[in-house]
Design a protein around this motif. Structure first.
Motif: not given
Length: 87
Positions: A22-31, A79-82
């Protein structure tokens, strides 16, 4: 007296490092958010400048299309990353 038996030692297993998905995905979402915000800001500034220069509506529409395509591209990538992170 028993004869000692030699057996192959099992290879030590190294556990996968734990990841905070979740932290990794949040960092990607922030970018993603920051990238798209910069794009939106740059397009707005450029559009305003081009309007003062009398640039044609076609050029302004091309800029808007480009921005929309970047937004769609980011959405598809997210979507692909998630999907892949859930595997």
């Amino acid at each position: 007296m028993s004869t000692p038996k030699f057996v192959d030692d099992a290879a030590p297993t190294t556990p996968e490092p734990s990841r905070d998905i979740s932290a990794i995905f949040e960092r990607i979402a922030t970018a993603q958010r920051e990238n798209l915000q910069r794009l939106n800001d740059d397009i707005a500034i450029l559009t305003k400048h081009l309007k003062t220069e009398g640039i044609s509506k076609d050029v302004l529409e091309a800029l808007e299309t480009s921005s929309n395509e970047r937004h769609a591209s980011w959405q598809a990538a997210m979507e692909r990353i998630e999907e892949r992170m859930q595997k």
